[in-house]
Scaffold this motif. Structure first.
Motif, short mmCIF file in Angstrom:
data_model
loop_
_atom_site.label_atom_id
_atom_site.label_comp_id
_atom_site.label_asym_id
_atom_site.label_seq_id
_atom_site.Cartn_x
_atom_site.Cartn_y
_atom_site.Cartn_z
N SER A 1 48.30 -49.08 37.51
CA SER A 1 47.49 -49.76 38.29
C SER A 1 46.35 -50.41 37.34
O SER A 1 45.85 -51.58 37.50
CB SER A 1 46.53 -48.95 39.13
N SER A 2 46.41 -50.14 35.86
CA SER A 2 45.78 -50.67 34.86
C SER A 2 46.41 -51.93 33.92
O SER A 2 45.77 -52.45 33.36
CB SER A 2 45.45 -49.54 33.70
N PHE A 3 47.56 -51.95 34.32
CA PHE A 3 48.54 -53.11 33.66
C PHE A 3 48.55 -54.24 34.31
O PHE A 3 48.68 -54.25 35.67
CB PHE A 3 49.62 -52.73 33.16
N ARG A 4 48.96 -55.51 33.94
CA ARG A 4 49.19 -56.71 34.74
C ARG A 4 50.84 -56.64 34.36
O ARG A 4 51.29 -56.49 33.35
CB ARG A 4 48.66 -57.89 33.87
N TRP A 5 51.49 -56.58 35.44
CA TRP A 5 52.93 -56.45 35.39
C TRP A 5 53.68 -57.75 35.71
O TRP A 5 53.22 -58.88 36.57
CB TRP A 5 53.71 -55.63 36.71
N ILE A 6 54.62 -58.31 34.75
CA ILE A 6 55.47 -59.43 35.03
C ILE A 6 57.15 -58.79 35.29
O ILE A 6 57.64 -58.35 34.43
CB ILE A 6 55.73 -60.31 33.71
N VAL A 7 57.58 -59.02 36.37
CA VAL A 7 59.12 -58.75 36.96
C VAL A 7 60.00 -59.65 36.40
O VAL A 7 59.76 -60.73 36.91
CB VAL A 7 58.94 -58.33 38.39
N VAL A 8 60.85 -59.22 35.75
CA VAL A 8 61.84 -60.17 35.36
C VAL A 8 63.25 -60.08 36.47
O VAL A 8 63.75 -59.11 36.30
CB VAL A 8 62.46 -60.15 33.79
N SER A 9 63.42 -61.22 36.93
CA SER A 9 64.68 -61.30 37.81
C SER A 9 65.50 -61.95 37.53
O SER A 9 65.56 -62.77 36.46
CB SER A 9 64.17 -61.78 39.31
N GLY A 10 66.85 -62.08 38.20
CA GLY A 10 67.91 -62.63 37.59
C GLY A 10 69.40 -61.97 38.31
O GLY A 10 69.61 -60.81 38.28
N ARG A 11 70.26 -62.92 38.35
CA ARG A 11 71.82 -62.42 38.67
C ARG A 11 72.21 -61.37 37.70
O ARG A 11 71.91 -61.51 36.56
CB ARG A 11 72.62 -63.56 38.80
#
Length: 334
Positions: free
Chosen positions: A142-152
């Motif tokens: 909960s302390s981090f900012r998350w960036i989720v990487v999507s793609g085929r």
């Protein structure tokens, strides 16, 4: 004599510093779960521990301790002490633990002092370390900012993640690429080991001052291990970046990963072929029987002829008929 020990307040530092850990638990205990820098040189074997446990149940602690000293004595004791001594000669900054930080680690600590080796034991042992990592995972996620990487499938999301300074490679921690073809010849870690690896990675990243973490878009499971629920929750609504790649580029990537690279990991051609055929068979229901049999036949021909073109044919069919529609469906749900 003062009993040197490491309290819970210093547990993070153990993992940040990659402190070598001498695990004194029996082999069966170690197999259920351990830590990345732990080496198992047990005080007692599984059979010896079972005997002492039975004695404790029927006759109490004193009798059990006496039996333990009888079982680990003479040459057996000297052989085990030689392993512990060699461990600390190789890793002078190491520490000791057993399951609860009790009798086993205290006894070994005392025996080692008799040969002028004075090393700390971990308060609460493995159980305390494990609970600490579970707690820290929930706190740190909960302390981090998350960036989720999507793609085929085949757009090299994992490579993108690895090239980021601060990221979590869940597939690397799970030793699995997250698909029916994602297995490696070596087994995956246990669920506990996977969770421990993830927690230690989070602790290290926090110590480095990371504020934002990149992570690949994964399901609830990666092979046989499940992603902790707290991480699933925080990444579900996180910021998302999508990697785009052409079908031709993705076919080339999959061919390299599933065929060329995969074959190099197996000790025999037979094992490699079984891996590919079995992996495709795992998608039979989703492909439908007719399409599965067509792709399976193409794969068999590709293997018998060692044909790059035929391999790329079944890979294209698998992407177009299964992985891409599945990705589109998942993206619509989100």
């Amino acid at each position: 004599m003062f009993e040197q020990s490491i309290p819970q307040s210093q547990f993070d530092r153990l993992f940040i510093d990659d402190t070598p850990l001498l695990d004194l638990r029996a082999p069966a205990e170690f197999a259920k779960g351990a830590f990345t820098k732990a080496v198992n040189h047990p005080l007692m074997t599984d059979a010896e521990r079972a005997k002492v446990g039975t004695c404790y149940k029927h006759h109490g602690q004193t009798a059990a301790m006496e039996l333990g000293h009888q079982l680990v004595s003479g040459n057996i004791k000297q052989q085990r002490m030689a392993k512990w001594q060699a461990f600390f000669e190789s890793y002078p900054s190491g520490a000791i633990y057993c399951f609860r930080g009790g009798l086993r680690s205290q006894i070994v600590q005392q025996w080692l002092r008799q040969i002028d080796i004075d090393k700390p034991r971990i308060e609460g042992g493995y159980k305390a370390l494990r609970q600490h990592l579970i707690q820290r995972t929930e706190e740190l996620v909960s302390s981090f900012r998350w960036i989720v990487v999507s793609g085929r499938t085949g757009c090299q999301k994992t490579e993108f993640i690895k090239n980021k300074r601060h990221s979590i490679d869940l597939e690397g921690l799970a030793h699995h690429r997250g698909s029916a073809f994602g297995r490696y010849p070596e087994p995956q870690p246990s669920q506990i080991d996977f969770e421990n690896r993830l927690a230690i990675q989070l602790i290290k990243l926090k110590a480095l001052g990371a504020g934002t973490l990149y992570i690949e878009d994964e399901g609830s499971h990666i092979g046989s291990v499940s992603v902790p629920w707290c991480l699933q929750q925080f990444t579900q609504n996180a910021e998302r970046h999508t990697i785009e790649s052409t079908l031709e580029q993705r076919i080339e990537v999959i061919y390299q990963e599933y065929v060329i690279d995969a074959e190099s990991r197996y000790s025999s051609r037979e094992q490699f072929e079984h891996y590919l055929l079995d992996s495709l068979s795992r998608n039979r229901k989703r492909l439908g029987d007719l399409r599965f049999r067509q792709l399976f036949s193409t794969l068999q021909q590709a293997l018998s002829k060692d044909s790059q073109d035929l391999h790329k044919q079944w890979i294209k069919g698998l992407l177009v008929d299964y992985y891409d529609p599945m990705y589109d469906y998942q993206m619509k749900k989100r």
